[in-house]
Scaffold this motif. Structure first.
Motif, short mmCIF file in Angstrom:
data_model
loop_
_atom_site.label_atom_id
_atom_site.label_comp_id
_atom_site.label_asym_id
_atom_site.label_seq_id
_atom_site.Cartn_x
_atom_site.Cartn_y
_atom_site.Cartn_z
N VAL A 6 0.85 -1.19 0.00
CA VAL A 6 0.00 0.00 0.00
C VAL A 6 0.89 1.24 0.00
CG1 VAL A 6 -1.95 -1.10 1.14
CG2 VAL A 6 -0.17 -0.05 2.51
N VAL A 7 0.36 2.33 -0.55
CA VAL A 7 1.12 3.56 -0.75
C VAL A 7 0.35 4.71 -0.12
CG1 VAL A 7 2.15 5.09 -2.47
CG2 VAL A 7 2.04 2.63 -2.89
N LEU A 8 1.07 5.62 0.52
CA LEU A 8 0.48 6.81 1.12
C LEU A 8 0.32 7.90 0.07
CD1 LEU A 8 -0.43 8.32 3.72
CD2 LEU A 8 1.95 9.06 3.98
N LEU A 9 -0.89 8.47 -0.02
CA LEU A 9 -1.17 9.48 -1.04
C LEU A 9 -1.07 10.91 -0.51
CD1 LEU A 9 -4.18 8.13 -3.14
CD2 LEU A 9 -1.76 8.09 -3.67
N ASN A 10 -0.94 11.10 0.79
CA ASN A 10 -0.89 12.47 1.33
C ASN A 10 0.22 13.28 0.67
OD1 ASN A 10 -2.50 10.94 3.15
ND2 ASN A 10 -2.24 12.57 4.67
N SER A 11 -0.11 14.50 0.30
CA SER A 11 0.87 15.38 -0.32
C SER A 11 0.59 16.81 0.13
CB SER A 11 0.81 15.29 -1.85
OG SER A 11 -0.48 15.69 -2.32
N GLY A 12 1.64 17.63 0.14
CA GLY A 12 1.49 19.02 0.57
C GLY A 12 1.67 19.18 2.07
N ASP A 13 1.69 20.45 2.51
CA ASP A 13 1.90 20.78 3.92
C ASP A 13 0.63 21.23 4.62
OD1 ASP A 13 4.58 20.27 3.49
OD2 ASP A 13 5.03 22.35 2.95
N LYS A 14 -0.49 21.20 3.93
CA LYS A 14 -1.73 21.67 4.52
C LYS A 14 -2.25 20.65 5.53
CE LYS A 14 -6.02 23.99 3.20
NZ LYS A 14 -6.88 24.39 2.07
N PRO A 15 -2.57 21.05 6.77
CA PRO A 15 -3.02 20.08 7.79
C PRO A 15 -4.42 19.56 7.47
CG PRO A 15 -3.19 22.32 8.63
CD PRO A 15 -2.50 22.43 7.30
N THR A 16 -4.71 18.40 8.02
CA THR A 16 -6.03 17.79 7.85
C THR A 16 -6.90 17.92 9.10
OG1 THR A 16 -5.22 15.63 8.59
CG2 THR A 16 -5.06 16.11 6.23
N PHE A 17 -6.34 18.41 10.19
CA PHE A 17 -7.07 18.56 11.45
C PHE A 17 -6.75 19.94 12.02
CE2 PHE A 17 -7.37 18.33 16.06
CZ PHE A 17 -8.62 17.74 16.25
N ILE A 18 -7.81 20.73 12.30
CA ILE A 18 -7.64 22.09 12.82
C ILE A 18 -8.59 22.27 14.00
CG2 ILE A 18 -7.80 24.55 12.32
CD1 ILE A 18 -7.33 23.91 9.39
N ARG A 19 -8.03 22.64 15.16
CA ARG A 19 -8.83 22.95 16.34
C ARG A 19 -8.21 24.19 16.98
NH1 ARG A 19 -9.75 18.39 20.76
NH2 ARG A 19 -11.15 17.64 19.10
N GLY A 20 -8.86 25.30 16.74
CA GLY A 20 -8.31 26.55 17.23
C GLY A 20 -7.00 26.88 16.50
N GLU A 21 -5.95 27.08 17.29
CA GLU A 21 -4.64 27.33 16.70
C GLU A 21 -3.82 26.05 16.51
OE1 GLU A 21 -2.64 30.13 19.13
OE2 GLU A 21 -4.06 31.78 18.72
N ALA A 22 -4.31 24.93 17.03
CA ALA A 22 -3.59 23.66 16.90
C ALA A 22 -3.95 23.00 15.57
CB ALA A 22 -3.94 22.73 18.06
N THR A 23 -2.94 22.53 14.89
CA THR A 23 -3.13 21.84 13.60
C THR A 23 -2.31 20.55 13.60
OG1 THR A 23 -1.31 23.04 12.55
CG2 THR A 23 -3.54 23.99 12.36
N SER A 24 -2.75 19.61 12.81
CA SER A 24 -2.04 18.34 12.70
C SER A 24 -2.49 17.62 11.43
CB SER A 24 -2.31 17.46 13.93
OG SER A 24 -1.67 16.21 13.78
N THR A 25 -1.73 16.63 11.06
CA THR A 25 -2.07 15.78 9.91
C THR A 25 -2.29 14.37 10.43
OG1 THR A 25 -0.68 17.14 8.48
CG2 THR A 25 -1.36 15.00 7.62
N VAL A 26 -3.52 14.10 10.84
CA VAL A 26 -3.86 12.81 11.42
C VAL A 26 -4.66 11.94 10.46
CG1 VAL A 26 -3.81 13.69 13.77
CG2 VAL A 26 -5.94 13.77 12.46
N ASP A 27 -5.13 12.51 9.37
CA ASP A 27 -5.92 11.76 8.39
C ASP A 27 -4.99 11.30 7.27
OD1 ASP A 27 -8.68 12.30 9.51
OD2 ASP A 27 -7.92 14.34 9.23
N LEU A 28 -4.86 10.00 7.11
CA LEU A 28 -3.97 9.42 6.11
C LEU A 28 -4.79 8.63 5.10
CD1 LEU A 28 -1.16 8.09 8.48
CD2 LEU A 28 -1.32 10.33 7.38
N THR A 29 -4.36 8.68 3.86
CA THR A 29 -5.05 7.97 2.77
C THR A 29 -4.07 6.98 2.16
OG1 THR A 29 -6.39 9.93 2.33
CG2 THR A 29 -6.35 8.22 0.64
N PHE A 30 -4.38 5.69 2.32
CA PHE A 30 -3.55 4.64 1.73
C PHE A 30 -4.33 3.95 0.61
CE2 PHE A 30 -1.75 5.04 5.97
CZ PHE A 30 -0.39 4.99 5.72
#
Length: 407
Positions: A6-30
């Motif tokens: 399986v291969v990870l498709l995530n690309s770019g620096d834009k986060p997938t999770f935003i809560r207030g000022e906190a951001t993260s990339t927790v959503d992955l697409t394989f």
């Protein structure tokens, strides 16, 4: 994930999770490796989702079926076990090699050998299939075919008058198949137990050790990982600037038939071929029957100072190193397989270089020389040490080892 293909498709620096000022990339697409080879796009959308998780848009190229990956039946070479030397000799084109330069002549030569291979042996096809188990036999194979036939008839007879009858026939066929499998397993298990008593290292031992082996890591299919592996294992070299030619073409001695045969002797019949897939046994037969065709091409290469690009292309095979992480490029051992015709040209050039360089080397040079090895160098050191020890007791013997200036 590489072991699951399986291969990870995530690309770019834009986060997938935003809560207030906190951001993260927790959503992955394989996705599977076959889908990653198509034109896929992945991006985070600005669409409102009433959630801290952003919307993700993933697109795959249309016009292709997204069902099961078809079985691979691509022709990758010829079956050397079915090689017919007589048919190969008759089918080999005997006319002079066509072409204005070494590149064109090499291409024409290998095309003739490939056509002769097609006429003398069948193509070898790579089909993905599972290896049959030890308890499988012809009776089970026949019952399985009947069971599959009855199942298809039962599925296609829905809402028909004889649907119940066909369904009963399918159940009977399935019952017979299961009974035959159980009986064969029981019988084969008893035979394996009896064989263990007779030969503990025979077939039962091989079956058990095969089961105990760890799962092998499949070859990577992710294009990004393959690019990293090639970049790290094969670093780019600066372009080589050719100096002006300082030699005369007329002074280059041509390749003789004896030199060609000598270089051909070192080619093993069971060695893996390169990208052209031509078995070594067929190439050796072509050189034996029509050596003038190969001499024409090799002499043209030496006159032009050219090594054909076709023979520089390599077939890369990546072998995993034990239990190292599969996403690390250094976890693979690369094997680069060249065409055998190019290897023979390399050996001819190597023979000529060795004949010129070997007389110029010192007598104490043991590395990379024919007929010399590390053991010879060690024996020389040991013999010298023995003479030195004996010379310490006797002045004359010591002077034989070291001159008076070193005393």
């Amino acid at each position: 994930m590489t072991t699951l293909d399986v291969v990870l498709l995530n690309s770019g620096d834009k986060p997938t999770f935003i809560r207030g000022e906190a951001t993260s990339t927790v959503d992955l697409t394989f996705v599977s490796g076959c889908l990653a080879k198509r034109n896929c796009s992945w991006k985070v959308m600005d669409t409102y989702t009433a959630s801290d998780h952003c919307a993700i848009l993933w697109l795959v190229s249309t016009g292709q079926s997204l069902g099961r990956t078809p079985r691979v039946t691509t022709a990758i070479g010829w079956k050397a076990s079915s090689f017919d030397e007589t048919a190969f000799t008759v089918a080999l084109d005997r006319s002079p090699i066509k072409g204005k330069n070494a590149e064109m002549k090499a291409k024409d030569l290998m095309l003739r050998v490939s056509q002769a291979c097609d006429a003398s042996m069948p193509r070898k096809r790579c089909v993905n299939h599972r290896q049959s188990v030890h308890w499988w036999n012809g009776e089970i194979n026949t019952l399985r075919e009947k069971c599959l036939k009855a199942r298809r008839a039962s599925q296609r007879s829905r809402k028909k008058p004889n649907s119940a009858e066909l369904k009963a026939e399918y159940k009977t066929a399935r019952r017979r198949l299961n009974a035959a499998i159980r009986e064969s397993k029981r019988k084969c298990w008893k035979e394996l137990i009896d064989e263990v008593e007779k030969d503990p290292w025979g077939r039962p031992y091989k079956i058990v050790t095969t089961r105990l082996k760890s799962q092998t890591i499949p070859s990577p299919t992710c294009p990004h990982l393959l690019e990293r592996i090639v970049t790290i294992l094969f670093p780019q070299q600066p372009d080589f600037i050719l100096l002006p030619k300082q030699y005369e073409r007329d002074n280059i001695p041509p390749v003789t038939e004896a030199q060609l045969i000598e270089a051909c002797k070192r080619v093993g019949n069971r060695k893996a071929p390169g990208l052209d897939g031509i078995p070594n046994i067929a190439l050796k037969a072509a050189i034996k029957v029509r050596p003038e065709l190969f001499l024409d091409v090799y002499n043209e290469c030496l006159k032009e100072g050219t090594f054909p690009l076709k023979w520089k292309q390599q077939k890369l095979v990546l072998l995993p190193k034990g239990k190292k992480p599969p996403d690390d490029p250094t976890s693979y051992r690369p094997l680069c397989m060249l065409d055998t015709a190019g290897k023979i040209l390399e050996r001819i050039i190597h023979q000529r270089i060795e004949a010129v360089v070997d007389p110029l080397l010192a007598s104490n040079q043991y590395g990379f020389r024919k007929g010399r090895s590390t053991l010879d160098a060690i024996n020389l050191v040991v013999d010298t040490a023995k003479k030195a020890i004996a010379g310490a007791r006797c002045r004359r013997r010591f002077e034989e080892v070291l001159p008076s200036s070193h005393l």
